[in-house]
Design an enzyme around this catalytic site. Structure first.
Site, short mmCIF file in Angstrom:
data_model
loop_
_atom_site.label_atom_id
_atom_site.label_comp_id
_atom_site.label_asym_id
_atom_site.label_seq_id
_atom_site.Cartn_x
_atom_site.Cartn_y
_atom_site.Cartn_z
N HIS A 223 39.83 43.81 42.78
CA HIS A 223 38.49 43.46 42.31
C HIS A 223 38.42 42.96 40.87
CE1 HIS A 223 38.56 47.54 40.54
NE2 HIS A 223 37.65 47.09 39.70
C1 UD1 Z 1 32.59 46.78 37.57
C2 UD1 Z 1 33.16 47.16 36.23
C3 UD1 Z 1 34.65 47.44 36.36
C4 UD1 Z 1 34.91 48.46 37.44
C5 UD1 Z 1 34.21 48.06 38.73
C6 UD1 Z 1 34.35 49.17 39.73
C7 UD1 Z 1 32.14 46.09 34.25
C8 UD1 Z 1 32.28 45.02 33.23
N1 UD1 Z 1 33.01 46.06 35.25
O1 UD1 Z 1 33.21 45.58 37.98
O2 UD1 Z 1 35.16 47.94 35.14
O3 UD1 Z 1 36.29 48.56 37.63
O4 UD1 Z 1 32.83 47.83 38.49
O5 UD1 Z 1 34.15 48.73 41.04
O6 UD1 Z 1 31.27 46.91 34.13
N2 UD1 Z 1 28.20 43.09 43.78
C9 UD1 Z 1 27.57 43.23 45.00
N3 UD1 Z 1 27.08 44.45 45.34
C10 UD1 Z 1 27.17 45.55 44.52
C11 UD1 Z 1 27.81 45.39 43.30
C12 UD1 Z 1 28.33 44.18 42.93
O7 UD1 Z 1 27.46 42.27 45.76
O8 UD1 Z 1 26.70 46.63 44.92
C13 UD1 Z 1 28.79 41.78 43.43
C14 UD1 Z 1 27.84 40.89 42.64
O9 UD1 Z 1 28.06 39.58 43.05
C15 UD1 Z 1 28.35 41.05 41.22
C16 UD1 Z 1 29.85 41.28 41.42
O10 UD1 Z 1 29.95 42.00 42.63
O11 UD1 Z 1 28.08 39.96 40.41
C17 UD1 Z 1 30.50 42.05 40.30
O12 UD1 Z 1 29.81 43.29 40.05
P1 UD1 Z 1 29.84 43.93 38.57
O13 UD1 Z 1 29.24 45.27 38.61
O14 UD1 Z 1 29.31 42.97 37.58
O15 UD1 Z 1 31.37 44.01 38.26
P2 UD1 Z 1 32.55 44.67 39.09
O16 UD1 Z 1 33.55 43.62 39.37
O17 UD1 Z 1 31.99 45.45 40.21
N1 UDP Z 2 36.90 53.68 46.40
C1 UDP Z 2 36.14 54.00 47.51
N2 UDP Z 2 36.01 53.07 48.50
C2 UDP Z 2 36.62 51.85 48.44
C3 UDP Z 2 37.40 51.53 47.29
C4 UDP Z 2 37.51 52.48 46.28
O1 UDP Z 2 35.59 55.09 47.60
O2 UDP Z 2 36.46 51.05 49.38
C5 UDP Z 2 37.02 54.68 45.32
C6 UDP Z 2 38.43 55.05 44.97
O3 UDP Z 2 38.90 56.08 45.80
C7 UDP Z 2 38.31 55.45 43.51
C8 UDP Z 2 37.18 54.57 43.00
O4 UDP Z 2 36.48 54.10 44.15
O5 UDP Z 2 37.91 56.81 43.40
C9 UDP Z 2 37.75 53.41 42.24
O6 UDP Z 2 36.74 52.48 42.02
P1 UDP Z 2 37.05 50.95 41.75
O7 UDP Z 2 38.37 50.57 42.28
O8 UDP Z 2 35.85 50.21 42.22
O9 UDP Z 2 36.99 50.87 40.16
P2 UDP Z 2 38.02 51.23 38.97
O10 UDP Z 2 38.56 52.59 39.19
O11 UDP Z 2 39.06 50.17 38.95
O12 UDP Z 2 37.16 51.12 37.76
#
Ligand code: UD1
Ligand code: UDP
Length: 385
Positions: A223
């Site tokens: 991601h």
């Molecule tokens: C965010 C965090 C990242 C973390 C990740 C965990 C920041 C800068 N990044 O990244 O550190 O590792 O969350 O998963 O805060 N979207 C959906 N549905 C949702 C959420 C997101 O469709 O419920 C899509 C949207 O198009 C959005 C994109 O995902 O623009 C990215 O979401 P965003 O929260 O901005 O960043 P993450 O990549 O999720």
């Molecule tokens: N996770 C989850 N379902 C998924 C993918 C991840 O419950 O489909 C959980 C995972 O076990 C971990 C957390 O989400 O506890 C990690 O989140 P993510 O990878 O989104 O973000 P990061 O840790 O890189 O910030």
């Protein structure tokens, strides 16, 4: 009684909040009370609500509903709304987790209003400031009063940035933003993994539902912007996973983050298109935490760019190929349990071969004793003024 205002927003923060909330409710209900604020950074059912339902986290007291946006837009809206909630709730401290935009907004809003910030997962560094998370975590640490580092490496990074050791800070006086207290406390996520590991076994029907061979699959998550924003990079990673799958007759299970799903949908690239022809490649919707730890428990190997998932692979004693050029969790690489492969298809395949042949893996105790949340609560009760 001390009142904590806890900011959550992204999936991993909701999961982490479950551990602290459980400790507060079961062990410290007379000393601590928690008000939960959800920024709405993540909002799909599978990225947010599912964790409240299955982990018994109370519904947020405030749902800000900010949603997605550019960094400035998203963080700015959060800042404004969190400030309003702080003024309404008048907490004794604000708790933030990790390094997302929700973390940064919480830390900035509270510190400007002279509310002490408690940062859980402090001190972690990738030393790569092109990652938005690196800016978020450095800024948050330097606006905090109580900092809880899960690892020794995190503690060292803070000391290098000028934070005093706990002993020296205590000698100087009480904890405040100009005299922050820094603790090494173990990892809340280890608490959670131990707590939910048995319960996860109740979800075995997941394997049947998706046709997953529970004894023969690689678990992968992707991601990070640096792996998803450029379609050629994403395509290279997916092609490497696909080749590994076909050549070794092993399934790849990829619960797909919405950021990555959006990118794949927009892309019309050969590497991505050809995945559909490999029936061993299982792209599924994001799963809940219980299903995720079940997958981690049974996977032969984990390949991920997630911070949380690489650690959980270690908790489950599984080798991990980290799809990033660096990691904040340096100890797992140093112990030989994980390898940094970045997005380079050749390195990813080499790392798979390396772990396929490796039989002598040891997983030292790096992340504490599973009682980090309790330690954090006790430290807050003792040191929050
Ligand atoms: C965010 C965090 C990242 C973390 C990740 C965990 C920041 C800068 N990044 O990244 O550190 O590792 O969350 O998963 O805060 N979207 C959906 N549905 C949702 C959420 C997101 O469709 O419920 C899509 C949207 O198009 C959005 C994109 O995902 O623009 C990215 O979401 P965003 O929260 O901005 O960043 P993450 O990549 O999720
Ligand atoms: N996770 C989850 N379902 C998924 C993918 C991840 O419950 O489909 C959980 C995972 O076990 C971990 C957390 O989400 O506890 C990690 O989140 P993510 O990878 O989104 O973000 P990061 O840790 O890189 O910030």
């Amino acid at each position: 009684m001390k009142k904590l205002l806890t900011i959550i927003g992204a999936r991993p923060q909701i999961i982490k909040a479950a551990a602290l909330n459980r400790a507060i409710r079961t062990k410290f209900p007379e000393q601590l009370t928690e008000v939960l604020v959800h920024t709405g950074q993540h909002y799909d059912h599978g990225m947010s609500d599912i964790f409240f339902e299955e982990m018994g986290i109370p519904r947020p007291d405030h749902q800000l509903g900010i949603g997605s946006g550019s960094h400035g837009q998203q963080t700015g809206k959060m800042l404004e709304d969190i400030e309003r909630v702080i003024e309404l709730e008048k907490p004794d401290a604000l708790v933030v987790y990790g390094d997302t935009n929700s973390t940064l907004a919480g830390a900035l809003a509270a510190s400007k209003l002279h509310i002490p910030v408690i940062h859980i997962e402090a001190g972690l560094r990738s030393f790569n400031k092109r990652m938005p998370e690196e800016i978020n975590r450095i800024t948050t640490d330097h606006a905090s009063t109580l900092l809880f580092s899960p690892t020794k490496a995190g503690l060292k990074s803070l000391e290098r940035e000028g934070f005093s050791t706990l002993a020296v800070a205590k000698k100087k006086g009480k904890a405040d933003i100009d005299n922050p207290y820094v603790f090494h406390c173990g990892d809340l996520m280890y608490d959670n993994t131990l707590f939910y590991a048995k319960k996860a076994d109740e979800r075995m029907d997941l394997f049947i539902k998706h046709g997953i061979d529970k004894d023969n699959f690689i678990l992968s998550t992707i991601h990070r912007p640096q792996n998803t924003d450029d379609v050629h990079v994403l395509s290279g990673i997916l092609s490497a996973l696909n080749e590994i799958s076909i050549q070794n007759k092993i399934q790849v299970v990829l619960p797909l983050h919405p950021r990555t799903a959006n990118m794949i949908e927009r892309a019309n690239d050969d590497g991505i298109g050809s995945l559909a022809e490999n029936t061993l490649f299982k792209i599924i919707e994001p799963v809940g935490f219980l299903e995720m730890i079940l997958l981690e428990k049974h996977a032969q190997m984990v390949m991920t760019d997630s911070g949380g998932v690489q650690k959980e692979a270690f908790f489950m004693q599984k080798p991990c190929v980290i799809l990033r050029p660096e990691t904040e969790w340096t100890e797992i690489v140093e112990s030989g349990c994980a390898v940094l492969a970045g997005s380079d298809p050749r390195k990813i395949k080499n790392a798979f071969n390396h772990f396929s042949e490796k039989t002598d893996m040891e997983f030292p105790s790096i992340f504490g004793d599973g009682a980090a949340a309790e330690f954090i609560c006790k430290s807050i009760i003792e040191h929050l003024n």
